[in-house]
Design a protein around this motif. Sequence first.
Motif, PDB file in Angstrom:
ATOM      1  N   VAL A  21       0.831  -1.206   0.000  1.00  0.00           N
ATOM      2  CA  VAL A  21       0.000   0.000   0.000  1.00  0.00           C
ATOM      3  C   VAL A  21       0.863   1.252   0.000  1.00  0.00           C
ATOM      4  N   LEU A  22       1.962   1.219   0.769  1.00  0.00           N
ATOM      5  CA  LEU A  22       2.789   2.417   0.892  1.00  0.00           C
ATOM      6  C   LEU A  22       3.751   2.617  -0.274  1.00  0.00           C
ATOM      7  N   ALA A  23       4.205   1.550  -0.904  1.00  0.00           N
ATOM      8  CA  ALA A  23       5.260   1.671  -1.905  1.00  0.00           C
ATOM      9  C   ALA A  23       4.772   1.617  -3.344  1.00  0.00           C
ATOM     10  N   ARG A  24       3.620   1.084  -3.604  1.00  0.00           N
ATOM     11  CA  ARG A  24       3.161   0.903  -4.984  1.00  0.00           C
ATOM     12  C   ARG A  24       2.482   2.146  -5.502  1.00  0.00           C
ATOM     13  N   ARG A  25       2.566   2.311  -6.806  1.00  0.00           N
ATOM     14  CA  ARG A  25       1.915   3.432  -7.470  1.00  0.00           C
ATOM     15  C   ARG A  25       0.694   2.993  -8.256  1.00  0.00           C
ATOM     16  N   ASN A  26       0.644   1.736  -8.630  1.00  0.00           N
ATOM     17  CA  ASN A  26      -0.455   1.225  -9.429  1.00  0.00           C
ATOM     18  C   ASN A  26      -1.648   0.955  -8.517  1.00  0.00           C
ATOM     19  N   ALA A  27      -2.809   1.453  -8.893  1.00  0.00           N
ATOM     20  CA  ALA A  27      -3.990   1.343  -8.037  1.00  0.00           C
ATOM     21  C   ALA A  27      -4.437  -0.111  -7.873  1.00  0.00           C
ATOM     22  N   ILE A  28      -4.271  -0.926  -8.893  1.00  0.00           N
ATOM     23  CA  ILE A  28      -4.672  -2.330  -8.788  1.00  0.00           C
ATOM     24  C   ILE A  28      -3.770  -3.067  -7.806  1.00  0.00           C
ATOM     25  N   LEU A  29      -2.486  -2.765  -7.815  1.00  0.00           N
ATOM     26  CA  LEU A  29      -1.577  -3.386  -6.849  1.00  0.00           C
ATOM     27  C   LEU A  29      -1.875  -2.919  -5.420  1.00  0.00           C
ATOM     28  N   VAL A  30      -2.327  -1.695  -5.274  1.00  0.00           N
ATOM     29  CA  VAL A  30      -2.726  -1.214  -3.950  1.00  0.00           C
ATOM     30  C   VAL A  30      -3.948  -1.986  -3.469  1.00  0.00           C
ATOM     31  N   LEU A  31      -4.914  -2.215  -4.347  1.00  0.00           N
ATOM     32  CA  LEU A  31      -6.086  -3.007  -3.968  1.00  0.00           C
ATOM     33  C   LEU A  31      -5.701  -4.434  -3.596  1.00  0.00           C
ATOM     34  N   MET A  32      -4.754  -5.019  -4.319  1.00  0.00           N
ATOM     35  CA  MET A  32      -4.297  -6.368  -3.990  1.00  0.00           C
ATOM     36  C   MET A  32      -3.589  -6.388  -2.640  1.00  0.00           C
ATOM     37  N   SER A  33      -2.874  -5.325  -2.318  1.00  0.00           N
ATOM     38  CA  SER A  33      -2.205  -5.251  -1.021  1.00  0.00           C
ATOM     39  C   SER A  33      -3.209  -5.130   0.119  1.00  0.00           C
ATOM     40  N   VAL A  34      -4.279  -4.404  -0.112  1.00  0.00           N
ATOM     41  CA  VAL A  34      -5.341  -4.328   0.902  1.00  0.00           C
ATOM     42  C   VAL A  34      -5.969  -5.701   1.111  1.00  0.00           C
ATOM     43  N   GLU A  35      -6.124  -6.448   0.024  1.00  0.00           N
ATOM     44  CA  GLU A  35      -6.655  -7.810   0.141  1.00  0.00           C
ATOM     45  C   GLU A  35      -5.711  -8.697   0.965  1.00  0.00           C
ATOM     46  N   LEU A  36      -4.412  -8.544   0.779  1.00  0.00           N
ATOM     47  CA  LEU A  36      -3.454  -9.293   1.585  1.00  0.00           C
ATOM     48  C   LEU A  36      -3.614  -8.977   3.062  1.00  0.00           C
ATOM     49  N   MET A  37      -3.802  -7.706   3.378  1.00  0.00           N
ATOM     50  CA  MET A  37      -3.984  -7.329   4.781  1.00  0.00           C
ATOM     51  C   MET A  37      -5.269  -7.923   5.354  1.00  0.00           C
ATOM     52  N   LEU A  38      -6.339  -7.905   4.564  1.00  0.00           N
ATOM     53  CA  LEU A  38      -7.598  -8.498   5.042  1.00  0.00           C
ATOM     54  C   LEU A  38      -7.469 -10.006   5.222  1.00  0.00           C
ATOM     55  N   ASN A  39      -6.718 -10.671   4.349  1.00  0.00           N
ATOM     56  CA  ASN A  39      -6.507 -12.109   4.508  1.00  0.00           C
ATOM     57  C   ASN A  39      -5.671 -12.421   5.739  1.00  0.00           C
ATOM     58  N   ALA A  40      -4.733 -11.552   6.086  1.00  0.00           N
ATOM     59  CA  ALA A  40      -3.975 -11.737   7.323  1.00  0.00           C
ATOM     60  C   ALA A  40      -4.887 -11.631   8.538  1.00  0.00           C
ATOM     61  N   VAL A  41      -5.811 -10.695   8.496  1.00  0.00           N
ATOM     62  CA  VAL A  41      -6.785 -10.563   9.589  1.00  0.00           C
ATOM     63  C   VAL A  41      -7.670 -11.807   9.659  1.00  0.00           C
ATOM     64  N   ASN A  42      -8.091 -12.312   8.503  1.00  0.00           N
ATOM     65  CA  ASN A  42      -8.910 -13.528   8.480  1.00  0.00           C
ATOM     66  C   ASN A  42      -8.165 -14.716   9.077  1.00  0.00           C
TER      67      ASN A  42
END
Length: 132
Positions: A21-42
């Motif tokens: 989320v902090l290092a990427r510039r591409n919006a799709i990669l940012v969305l994928m990073s948010v998904e990774l964080m949600l999967n860690a919470v799961n």
Amino acid sequence: MHLAYPTVVAALLFSVGVYGVLARRNAILVLMSVELMLNAVNLNLVTFDVWYRDRLHGGQVLTLFTIVIAAAEVGLGLAIVLLVYRNRKMIDVDRLRTLAEDGAREGETGRRPAEPEPEADPEADPEAVDAR
């Protein structure tokens, strides 16, 4: 099962997501990073649900809610990304500072600026001289 293994994996997943989320510039990669964080919470929710042997399985129920929220987030996020790409032909997050059009400068509201009031010319309007 030891509690440390899944929590370490979840911490690593969350860390990779934060980096994305902090290092990427591409919006799709940012969305994928948010998904990774949600999967860690799961993963943490399910791990602690199994560890505490909850009879109501609250961690698994919360995991289902998180999955539903993630699906809604992906749907809305991709719709926004597609609209931005259609309008601007790029999805670089750093360059998307405002939602204004390409020709507009930063900070503009899209309205025409108000014109200043013309000052009264005492030679053209004799009543203006009397009003002073």
